[in-house]
Design a protein around this motif. Sequence first.
Motif, mmCIF file in Angstrom:
data_model
loop_
_atom_site.group_PDB
_atom_site.id
_atom_site.type_symbol
_atom_site.label_atom_id
_atom_site.label_comp_id
_atom_site.label_asym_id
_atom_site.label_seq_id
_atom_site.Cartn_x
_atom_site.Cartn_y
_atom_site.Cartn_z
ATOM 1 N N ASN A 135 0.798 -1.174 0.053
ATOM 2 C CA ASN A 135 0.049 0.025 -0.057
ATOM 3 C C ASN A 135 1.060 1.185 -0.171
ATOM 4 O OD1 ASN A 135 -1.964 1.903 0.267
ATOM 5 N ND2 ASN A 135 -2.534 1.454 2.286
ATOM 6 N N PRO A 136 1.056 2.024 -1.142
ATOM 7 C CA PRO A 136 0.140 1.830 -2.304
ATOM 8 C C PRO A 136 1.014 0.637 -3.397
ATOM 9 C CG PRO A 136 1.604 3.659 -2.497
ATOM 10 C CD PRO A 136 1.955 3.134 -1.260
ATOM 11 N N CYS A 189 12.762 -0.417 -8.177
ATOM 12 C CA CYS A 189 11.801 0.703 -8.711
ATOM 13 C C CYS A 189 10.509 0.838 -8.340
ATOM 14 C CB CYS A 189 12.225 0.964 -10.160
ATOM 15 S SG CYS A 189 13.886 0.703 -10.616
ATOM 16 N N HIS A 190 10.268 0.814 -7.137
ATOM 17 C CA HIS A 190 8.887 0.522 -6.772
ATOM 18 C C HIS A 190 7.891 1.493 -7.463
ATOM 19 C CE1 HIS A 190 4.993 0.925 -4.157
ATOM 20 N NE2 HIS A 190 5.484 -0.484 -3.737
ATOM 21 N N GLY A 194 8.740 4.766 -5.803
ATOM 22 C CA GLY A 194 10.222 5.006 -5.932
ATOM 23 C C GLY A 194 10.870 4.894 -4.955
ATOM 24 N N ALA A 195 10.287 4.302 -3.901
ATOM 25 C CA ALA A 195 11.149 3.949 -2.722
ATOM 26 C C ALA A 195 11.328 2.416 -2.642
ATOM 27 C CB ALA A 195 10.426 4.411 -1.310
ATOM 28 N N PHE A 356 9.497 6.242 -11.477
ATOM 29 C CA PHE A 356 8.396 7.092 -10.615
ATOM 30 C C PHE A 356 8.796 7.720 -9.108
ATOM 31 C CE2 PHE A 356 6.324 3.329 -13.125
ATOM 32 C CZ PHE A 356 5.724 4.075 -13.949
ATOM 33 N N SER A 357 7.967 8.529 -8.767
ATOM 34 C CA SER A 357 8.089 9.396 -7.352
ATOM 35 C C SER A 357 6.601 9.783 -7.499
ATOM 36 C CB SER A 357 9.032 10.082 -7.275
ATOM 37 O OG SER A 357 10.162 9.523 -6.757
ATOM 38 N N ARG A 358 6.070 9.799 -5.924
ATOM 39 C CA ARG A 358 5.001 10.465 -5.822
ATOM 40 C C ARG A 358 5.306 11.937 -5.417
ATOM 41 N NH1 ARG A 358 0.302 6.877 -3.459
ATOM 42 N NH2 ARG A 358 1.409 7.403 -1.610
#
Length: 404
Positions: A135-136, A189-190, A194-195, A356-358
């Motif tokens: 999550n997420p 590369c979640h 991105g974490a 990605f990153s949020r």
Amino acid sequence: YFIEGHVPIEAINKLLKEQPADNIIALMGQFASDNRATKVDLGVGVYKNQSGVTPIMGAVKKAQALLLESQVSKSYVGLLGNLNFVQSMKNLILSDSLRSENFVGAQAPGGTGSLHQMFLLLRAANPNITVWISNPTWPNHPSMLRHLGIEFRYYRYFSEETGSTDFDGMMSDLAEAKCNDVILLHGCCHNPTGANLSVGEWDSISQLCLKNEIIPLVDLAYQGFGDGLEEDVLGLRRMAGLVPELIIAASCSKNFGLYRDRVGVALYLNEDKKVLSLTSDNLKSVNRLTYSFPPDWGATVVSTILNDSGLRADWNEEVQDIRSSITHLRLGLRDALKRATNSDRFAFLGEHKGMFSRLGLTKGQVDLLRKDHAIYMVGDSRINIAGLNEKSVNVLANAVAKIL
Ligand code: LMR
């Protein structure tokens, strides 16, 4: 059946329900119909060069040319697809792991196809299975599981406050996983955060799987886009040496740029030869029942590249260039946001890996960026860093500063 006056569609209308849109795919449509010349697409995870093009890799072009010359037949290959491709992908992903010879696998259409076939296999093995997802996570994970009627639960993964993983939360949630449950992990590369997990954290999860007899299923869609082709799978390789059973669903969409050709591999590792043979038979069966034979062209392009030292060297270099460009844009965005907002709020971007990153914006702020600035990102403020360029880095940073 289609004679005038007969309206079979009515019957279908009554049976079909409206389907919820996939956020990422819906955004692709919205972006395409926006006429503003300044629009910026940071939605779907696709690498674009500085001219905004998703290029065909040089190694892919050369392998395709070779194949056009040498391929003599388009007859069926086999239900598991191109076994040379499957073996080469196993080597690419797991070459150093201890038990990497004890595996079976099938070619599948993309990472999604590989996941889908493995979900089918798991459901056949145990209809009461629970799959634990982060999550997420990538929105298609829960959607596919729901569609297949497979139960799933979320484990904590990301801390909004720190902008990094919440490993303690993750481990405490996963302590509830029962024997034979499945943990779905992102290989590197979640997506979307991105974490990523450290190698030591991968080891702890492997120990948990071993102790509580939980099956790890690793979705590997971005090998080579984080720290390197080898570095990105260090945790996974150690896991392969520690757990008795491991499933991998890997994609060649991103690291070979073969998005539309649908190239992926589903691997299953176990030491028990009988279980391996049964799994292989079941993989053949799920393929036969879904689409019979997986599509050959892209997979054969990949195995051609991986088995030719010159092409492989070219490909390695191209992956390295993409990775450097993503890292450069990522750090550039972090610095531009620091300048534009006069704060360190976005420093976490520099710690993240991959496409990605949020950004940590609200849904309302994401909507404003789209409406007022023609900047498109997923509703949870996930951005595709690989969709930026030198110019749009500043456009994004200034727009974010305005809407904050
Ligand atoms: C993404 O997350 O944007 C990619 O994995 C593409 C997709 O199929 O969603």
